[in-house]
Design a protein around this motif. Structure first.
Motif, PDB file in Angstrom:
ATOM      1  N   LEU A 147       9.645  20.598  12.022  1.00 26.92           N
ATOM      2  CA  LEU A 147       9.706  21.941  12.598  1.00 26.92           C
ATOM      3  C   LEU A 147       8.366  22.332  13.221  1.00 26.92           C
ATOM      4  O   LEU A 147       8.320  22.861  14.342  1.00 26.92           O
ATOM      5  N   LEU A 148       7.278  22.059  12.519  1.00 28.02           N
ATOM      6  CA  LEU A 148       5.958  22.400  13.047  1.00 28.02           C
ATOM      7  C   LEU A 148       5.629  21.574  14.289  1.00 28.02           C
ATOM      8  O   LEU A 148       5.012  22.088  15.236  1.00 28.02           O
ATOM      9  N   THR A 149       6.041  20.323  14.298  1.00 26.34           N
ATOM     10  CA  THR A 149       5.805  19.484  15.482  1.00 26.34           C
ATOM     11  C   THR A 149       6.550  20.037  16.689  1.00 26.34           C
ATOM     12  O   THR A 149       6.010  20.064  17.810  1.00 26.34           O
ATOM     13  N   ALA A 153       5.071  21.569  20.279  1.00 24.14           N
ATOM     14  CA  ALA A 153       5.551  21.171  21.607  1.00 24.14           C
ATOM     15  C   ALA A 153       5.951  22.390  22.435  1.00 24.14           C
ATOM     16  O   ALA A 153       5.704  22.440  23.650  1.00 24.14           O
ATOM     17  N   GLU A 154       6.557  23.397  21.790  1.00 26.37           N
ATOM     18  CA  GLU A 154       6.934  24.616  22.514  1.00 26.37           C
ATOM     19  C   GLU A 154       5.693  25.367  23.000  1.00 26.37           C
ATOM     20  O   GLU A 154       5.683  25.906  24.112  1.00 26.37           O
ATOM     21  N   ILE A 155       4.662  25.410  22.172  1.00 24.50           N
ATOM     22  CA  ILE A 155       3.418  26.079  22.593  1.00 24.50           C
ATOM     23  C   ILE A 155       2.817  25.358  23.787  1.00 24.50           C
ATOM     24  O   ILE A 155       2.342  25.989  24.744  1.00 24.50           O
ATOM     25  N   ARG A 156       2.849  24.045  23.749  1.00 23.60           N
ATOM     26  CA  ARG A 156       2.312  23.267  24.874  1.00 23.60           C
ATOM     27  C   ARG A 156       3.087  23.556  26.147  1.00 23.60           C
ATOM     28  O   ARG A 156       2.511  23.708  27.227  1.00 23.60           O
ATOM     29  N   GLN A 157       4.408  23.660  26.026  1.00 18.91           N
ATOM     30  CA  GLN A 157       5.218  23.964  27.203  1.00 18.91           C
ATOM     31  C   GLN A 157       4.930  25.378  27.708  1.00 18.91           C
ATOM     32  O   GLN A 157       4.875  25.618  28.915  1.00 18.91           O
ATOM     33  N   LEU A 221       3.108   8.378  20.698  1.00 16.35           N
ATOM     34  CA  LEU A 221       2.162   8.070  19.630  1.00 16.35           C
ATOM     35  C   LEU A 221       1.472   9.334  19.126  1.00 16.35           C
ATOM     36  O   LEU A 221       1.254   9.495  17.915  1.00 16.35           O
ATOM     37  N   ILE A 222       1.140  10.227  20.046  1.00 15.42           N
ATOM     38  CA  ILE A 222       0.498  11.479  19.637  1.00 15.42           C
ATOM     39  C   ILE A 222       1.454  12.330  18.811  1.00 15.42           C
ATOM     40  O   ILE A 222       1.061  12.947  17.804  1.00 15.42           O
ATOM     41  N   ARG A 223       2.742  12.364  19.212  1.00 11.70           N
ATOM     42  CA  ARG A 223       3.727  13.115  18.412  1.00 11.70           C
ATOM     43  C   ARG A 223       3.828  12.532  17.006  1.00 11.70           C
ATOM     44  O   ARG A 223       3.926  13.268  16.020  1.00 11.70           O
ATOM     45  N   GLY A 224       3.827  11.200  16.922  1.00 11.59           N
ATOM     46  CA  GLY A 224       3.864  10.570  15.602  1.00 11.59           C
ATOM     47  C   GLY A 224       2.625  10.907  14.782  1.00 11.59           C
ATOM     48  O   GLY A 224       2.716  11.147  13.564  1.00 11.59           O
ATOM     49  N   HIS A 225       1.478  10.938  15.444  1.00 14.69           N
ATOM     50  CA  HIS A 225       0.233  11.295  14.759  1.00 14.69           C
ATOM     51  C   HIS A 225       0.279  12.739  14.263  1.00 14.69           C
ATOM     52  O   HIS A 225      -0.134  13.031  13.127  1.00 14.69           O
ATOM     53  N   VAL A 226       0.795  13.639  15.098  1.00  9.82           N
ATOM     54  CA  VAL A 226       0.903  15.049  14.705  1.00  9.82           C
ATOM     55  C   VAL A 226       1.866  15.200  13.536  1.00  9.82           C
ATOM     56  O   VAL A 226       1.576  15.895  12.551  1.00  9.82           O
TER      57      VAL A 226
END
Length: 311
Positions: A147-149, A153-157, A221-226
Motif C-alpha cells: 500500500l505504501l509503495t 507511486a501516486e505521489i510521483r505521478q 528494481l527501484i520499486r522492489g527496493h522501496v
C-alpha cells in the motif's frame, strides 16, 4: 484512615487480578515480537536479491551520476503504533522528527502509519497527508508495504517526476539501550552505493543480460527496493513496539509486586491488631466476670449472715 481487614482483602484480590493481566500482556509481547523479528530477518534476503539485480544492471550501463539539484517530490513515511501500552512511543518519535526532519527542498508529503502517531505528529507541527492503519499481524506487513509503495507511486505521478526524495522514520533496536529513533534516507539511492556496485566486479564468468528496456528495468528494481525497505521498516517498528510494551509491562509488574508486598504486610498488621483486640476483649470480659462473681459471692455471704437468728 484505618482500613478493615475485609477492604484490604478486597484490594489484595483486585491487585492480584491486575498482576495476572499485566503478566499476560508481558507474555503476549514476547510471543508477538518473535514473528515480526523473523519477518525483518527474512526480508533482508529479498533486499540482497534486489541489490544483486542492481549490481547486474549497473555493470552493463555507463556510470550513473545523480543530479543533486534535480527537482524531486519529497515524502516522509513514519511508522507508529496504534495498540497502546508502550509508553511514549509515538510522542518520542514525533519529537525526534520535529528536531531532525529535513525541512528543505519544497513541500514534503508525510505518510503516517497509525492514527495515534498522526496525532503525535500534528502536535509537533508535522500533520500527515495520508494515514493508514498498522498491521494487526505479521501477514499484514506485506499488504502495508504494498500500500505504501503504491502511495509513493501516486505521489510521483502527482508531481510529474520520476525523481523522489523518500525518508523512513521508525524505531529500531539498539542493543542494551533497547531502541532508538531512525531517520533513514531511502531515495535517491546513496551515491556511494551506486559507485560501489558499478565498480564491483561481476563474480560469475557469465555476464548478466536483460531484455526489458533499461528505464523500465531500473524502475522495477527501484520499486522492489522501496517495497523491501518499507517491509523491513514496518517489521522493525513492530519488533521495537512490542519490546517497548514488554519493558512497560515489566515495570508495571514490578510496581504491582511491590504494592502487593506492602498490602500483604498491611493485612498481616491489621489481622494481628484485630487478634490482639479480640484477646484483650476476652481478657477484659473474663476479668469483669471474675469481679462480678466475687461481688456476688460477697453479697450472698452477707445475706446469709443476716438471715441467721440472734442468740
Amino acid at each position: 484512615m484505618t482500613q478493615t481487614l475485609e477492604s484490604l482483602s478486597h484490594r489484595l484480590s483486585s491487585l492480584q487480578g491486575i498482576r495476572s493481566i499485566v503478566h499476560t500482556m508481558k507474555t503476549l509481547s514476547v510471543i508477538n515480537a518473535a514473528p515480526y523479528e523473523h519477518a525483518a530477518s527474512a526480508i533482508e534476503a529479498y533486499q540482497e536479491t534486489i541489490l544483486l539485480g542492481l549490481h547486474a544492471f549497473l555493470s552493463q550501463i555507463r556510470p550513473l551520476d545523480p543530479d543533486p539539484s534535480a527537482s524531486r517530490a519529497r515524502a516522509l513515511v513514519v511508522f507508529g503504533s496504534d495498540h497502546g501500552l508502550c509508553g511514549n512511543y509515538n510522542q518520542a518519535l514525533a519529537s525526534y522528527l520535529a528536531h531532525n526532519a529535513d525541512g528543505s527542498g519544497g513541500t514534503q508529503t508525510i505518510l503516517c502509519v497509525g492514527a495515534q502517531m498522526a496525532d503525535a505528529l500534528r502536535d509537533v507541527g508535522l500533520p500527515p497527508e495520508v494515514t493508514v492503519f498498522p498491521p494487526a499481524s505479521v501477514d499484514g506487513i506485506g499488504r502495508l508495504a504494498n500500500l505504501l509503495t503504491r502511495r509513493i507511486a501516486e505521489i510521483r505521478q502527482d508531481f510529474g517526476t520520476d525523481d523522489m526524495d523518500i525518508s523512513l522514520a521508525y524505531f529500531t533496536r539498539d542493543g542494551q539501550r533497547g531502541q532508538r529513533p531512525e531517520l533513514a534516507k531511502l531515495l535517491p539511492l546513496d551515491p556511494d552505493l551506486i559507485r560501489d556496485l558499478q565498480r564491483k566486479p561481476w563474480k560469475s564468468r557469465s555476464l548478466p543480460i536483460f531484455t526489458l528496456p533499461r528505464p523500465e528495468l531500473f524502475n522495477a528494481l527501484i520499486r522492489g527496493h522501496v517495497f523491501a525497505s518499507m517491509f523491513r521498516a514496518a517489521a522493525e517498528a513492530l519488533v521495537t513496539e512490542n519490546a517497548a510494551r514488554l519493558a512497560q509491562m515489566q515495570q508495571a509488574e514490578q510496581a504491582v509486586d511491590d504494592r502487593l508486598e506492602d498490602l500483604a504486610s498491611e493485612i498481616r498488621s491489621v489481622r494481628q491488631t484485630e487478634i490482639t483486640t479480640e484477646l484483650l476483649d476476652v481478657i477484659i470480659g473474663f476479668e469483669a466476670l471474675k469481679k462480678k462473681r466475687r461481688r456476688q459471692g460477697a453479697f450472698d455471704g452477707d445475706a446469709g449472715r443476716a438471715a441467721q437468728p440472734a442468740p
